[in-house]
Design an enzyme around this catalytic site. Structure first.
Site, PDB file in Angstrom:
ATOM      1  N   ARG A   1       0.798  -1.231   0.000  1.00 54.10           N
ATOM      2  CA  ARG A   1       0.000   0.000   0.000  1.00 54.10           C
ATOM      3  C   ARG A   1       0.824   1.270   0.000  1.00 54.10           C
ATOM      4  O   ARG A   1       0.598   2.165  -0.796  1.00 54.10           O
ATOM      5  CB  ARG A   1      -0.863   0.087   1.277  1.00 54.10           C
ATOM      6  CG  ARG A   1      -2.254  -0.378   1.166  1.00 54.10           C
ATOM      7  CD  ARG A   1      -2.672  -0.868   2.529  1.00 54.10           C
ATOM      8  NE  ARG A   1      -1.742  -1.915   2.912  1.00 54.10           N
ATOM      9  CZ  ARG A   1      -1.846  -3.167   2.506  1.00 54.10           C
ATOM     10  NH1 ARG A   1      -2.830  -3.534   1.774  1.00 54.10           N
ATOM     11  NH2 ARG A   1      -0.951  -4.066   2.849  1.00 54.10           N
ATOM     12  N   THR A   2       1.751   1.348   0.933  1.00 61.82           N
ATOM     13  CA  THR A   2       2.422   2.633   1.103  1.00 61.82           C
ATOM     14  C   THR A   2       3.207   2.987  -0.159  1.00 61.82           C
ATOM     15  O   THR A   2       3.083   4.082  -0.694  1.00 61.82           O
ATOM     16  CB  THR A   2       3.333   2.613   2.351  1.00 61.82           C
ATOM     17  OG1 THR A   2       2.533   2.208   3.455  1.00 61.82           O
ATOM     18  CG2 THR A   2       3.916   3.971   2.636  1.00 61.82           C
TER      19      THR A   2
ATOM     20  N   HIS B   1       5.078   6.415  11.522  1.00 66.10           N
ATOM     21  CA  HIS B   1       4.566   6.218  10.158  1.00 66.10           C
ATOM     22  C   HIS B   1       3.588   7.368   9.866  1.00 66.10           C
ATOM     23  O   HIS B   1       2.380   7.172   9.784  1.00 66.10           O
ATOM     24  CB  HIS B   1       3.865   4.855  10.080  1.00 66.10           C
ATOM     25  CG  HIS B   1       3.583   4.366   8.695  1.00 66.10           C
ATOM     26  ND1 HIS B   1       3.709   5.168   7.566  1.00 66.10           N
ATOM     27  CD2 HIS B   1       3.174   3.151   8.248  1.00 66.10           C
ATOM     28  CE1 HIS B   1       3.380   4.433   6.503  1.00 66.10           C
ATOM     29  NE2 HIS B   1       3.057   3.226   6.887  1.00 66.10           N
TER      30      HIS B   1
ATOM     31  N   LYS C   1      25.679  -2.876  -0.153  1.00 65.19           N
ATOM     32  CA  LYS C   1      27.151  -2.821  -0.246  1.00 65.19           C
ATOM     33  C   LYS C   1      27.730  -2.052   0.935  1.00 65.19           C
ATOM     34  O   LYS C   1      28.922  -1.814   0.991  1.00 65.19           O
ATOM     35  CB  LYS C   1      27.565  -2.116  -1.545  1.00 65.19           C
ATOM     36  CG  LYS C   1      27.042  -2.780  -2.801  1.00 65.19           C
ATOM     37  CD  LYS C   1      27.464  -1.967  -4.025  1.00 65.19           C
ATOM     38  CE  LYS C   1      26.797  -2.477  -5.282  1.00 65.19           C
ATOM     39  NZ  LYS C   1      26.857  -1.484  -6.354  1.00 65.19           N
TER      40      LYS C   1
ATOM     41  N   ARG D   1      11.228   4.147   3.350  1.00 61.75           N
ATOM     42  CA  ARG D   1      10.838   3.177   4.383  1.00 61.75           C
ATOM     43  C   ARG D   1      12.074   2.382   4.751  1.00 61.75           C
ATOM     44  O   ARG D   1      12.830   1.940   3.871  1.00 61.75           O
ATOM     45  CB  ARG D   1       9.753   2.234   3.875  1.00 61.75           C
ATOM     46  CG  ARG D   1       9.574   1.047   4.817  1.00 61.75           C
ATOM     47  CD  ARG D   1       8.339   0.272   4.557  1.00 61.75           C
ATOM     48  NE  ARG D   1       7.154   1.032   4.918  1.00 61.75           N
ATOM     49  CZ  ARG D   1       5.944   0.506   4.980  1.00 61.75           C
ATOM     50  NH1 ARG D   1       5.761  -0.759   4.714  1.00 61.75           N
ATOM     51  NH2 ARG D   1       4.906   1.252   5.309  1.00 61.75           N
TER      52      ARG D   1
HETATM   53  C1  NCD Z   1       1.611  -0.735   8.190  1.00 61.78           C
HETATM   54  C2  NCD Z   1       3.101  -0.595   8.239  1.00 61.78           C
HETATM   55  O1  NCD Z   1       3.808  -0.971   7.323  1.00 61.78           O
HETATM   56  O2  NCD Z   1       3.552  -0.075   9.254  1.00 61.78           O
HETATM   57  N1  NCD Z   1       1.021  -0.835   6.957  1.00 61.78           N
HETATM   58  C3  NCD Z   1       0.949   0.240   6.126  1.00 61.78           C
HETATM   59  O3  NCD Z   1       1.848   1.010   5.988  1.00 61.78           O
HETATM   60  N2  NCD Z   1      -0.201   0.412   5.484  1.00 61.78           N
HETATM   61  C4  NCD Z   1       1.113  -1.704   9.165  1.00 61.78           C
HETATM   62  C5  NCD Z   1       1.614  -3.087   9.122  1.00 61.78           C
HETATM   63  O4  NCD Z   1       2.542  -3.444   8.410  1.00 61.78           O
HETATM   64  O5  NCD Z   1       1.055  -3.898   9.886  1.00 61.78           O
END
Ligand code: NCD
Length: 360
Positions: free
Chosen positions: A51-52, A129, A80, A101
């Site tokens: 999703r993200t 997040h 590396k 991320r």
């Molecule tokens: C979450 C995450 O990655 O922190 N999901 C997200 O970003 N939509 C929650 C999760 O992984 O459980």
């Protein structure tokens, strides 16, 4: 120029503006189709995501921009041994804005200090997040018609679930908010949220173990996945993984106008039968995430254009005489990063790492 590392980097007024922009995008998508023409977003995902990452990419494409990046650490130079700061400097040469991320807490913050383009934290370890919170805020606003005077239940993995940390920080600034934390005792809300945010601001919260007992009092129920990848002991995960399952029977105990959120992915903490309940808002929430990311990209790029100078970290108020003990902190693996701490509570003599916010 600004980055979004922590949801508190945005004021309540700015959150309202982003929500208003997102609602305008929903109403008039054609007006935004060319807003980011010739701009590039880099998505640097050192950890898995559906999703993200894809909602960031869809957001940029719907604004007329383009996207470069990678979706696993093994396909980047981090494998590396390249430092986060060097990676961020390099990506600044190729992209106008970047979303990062990373499994290490504080990594996007380190990147934002080195980059010459805005950095968006797309999830750092079990820490924060903020863009998921943007999706959550738009969802609560659209489902409930308000962001104040709500009792919000957060259920599941409150220790490692980074989405709940950012959501509590954000909601703490609205009036009339009460929290109910529903978790096994091993997965309680960490101190950097309970002491640093809630107790400091005098926000009421209760901690309970039973979802059945709590559900009837809630306006919003935020379910979370037990975060298997953050457990040091796999047996501990096995023991706790099915702590809570929201099903049709439990939904009968809830208010008629409650809404259920979940950042997704779900494992089995919400029965698929609940999906048909009109109160289940989690798929709408995923869509809202794209609109809020569009609004955020527009805002950060506009600010970078108006003022390309990046604010410098004020070292005079930081301490260097401690060492971070959090094994998941970025400072544990990047030896050249200075150990930096901030005193967050003089009276109680509490000092927190500026990268991961854990106590020294
Ligand atoms: C979450 C995450 O990655 O922190 N999901 C997200 O970003 N939509 C929650 C999760 O992984 O459980």
């Amino acid at each position: 120029m600004r980055s979004l590392i922590n949801i508190l980097d945005l004021s309540v007024e700015e959150l309202s503006e982003l929500i208003a922009t997102a609602k305008d995008i929903i109403a008039h998508p054609e007006a935004y189709q060319e807003k980011c023409a010739h701009k590039k977003l880099a998505t640097l995902f050192f950890e898995p995501s559906t999703r993200t990452r894809l909602s960031f990419e869809a957001a940029m494409l719907e604004l007329g921009g383009s996207v470069i990046g990678f979706s696993e650490a093994s396909s980047s130079s981090a494998s590396k041994g390249e430092s986060m700061a060097d990676t961020a400097k390099i990506i600044s040469c190729y992209a106008d804005i970047m979303a990062i991320r990373h499994p290490r807490e504080g990594a996007p913050f380190v990147a934002s200090q080195a980059a010459s383009a805005p950095v968006i934290n797309a999830g750092d370890g079990g820490h924060n997040h903020p863009t998921q919170t943007l999706a959550d805020l738009l969802t609560i606003s659209r489902e409930m018609g308000r962001l104040d005077n709500l009792t919000i239940g957060l259920c599941g993995d409150l220790k490692y679930g980074r989405t709940v940390h950012s959501l509590v920080e954000a909601m703490s600034r609205y009036s009339g908010i009460k929290f109910v934390f529903i978790s096994p005792k091993e997965l309680k809300m960490p101190g950097f949220i309970r002491y640093n945010v809630l107790e400091k601001l005098g926000i009421p919260y209760t901690e309970v173990a039973s979802l059945e007992e709590a559900i009837g009092s809630l306006d919003v129920l935020y379910m979370t996945r037990i975060q298997r990848e953050r457990f040091d002991d796999p047996w501990e995960y096995e023991r706790l993984k099915d702590s809570y399952v929201l099903d049709v029977e439990k939904m009968k105990l809830a208010k008629k106008e409650m809404c259920v959120l979940h950042p997704l992915p779900r494992v089995n903490e919400i029965s698929v039968k609940v999906d048909e309940d009109p109160r289940a808002a989690y798929f709408r929430q995923a869509l809202n995430g794209k609109f809020m990311r569009m609004a955020l990209i527009l805002k950060l790029l506009e600010e970078a254009k108006q003022n390309p100078v990046k604010p410098k970290l004020d070292l005079s108020e930081l301490e260097t005489d401690r060492v971070c003990q959090n094994p998941k902190c970025i400072s544990q693996v990047e030896q050249e990063l200075p150990q930096l701490f901030r005193c967050t509570d003089k009276a109680a003599d509490i000092h927190r790492c500026i990268y991961c916010e854990q106590r020294a």
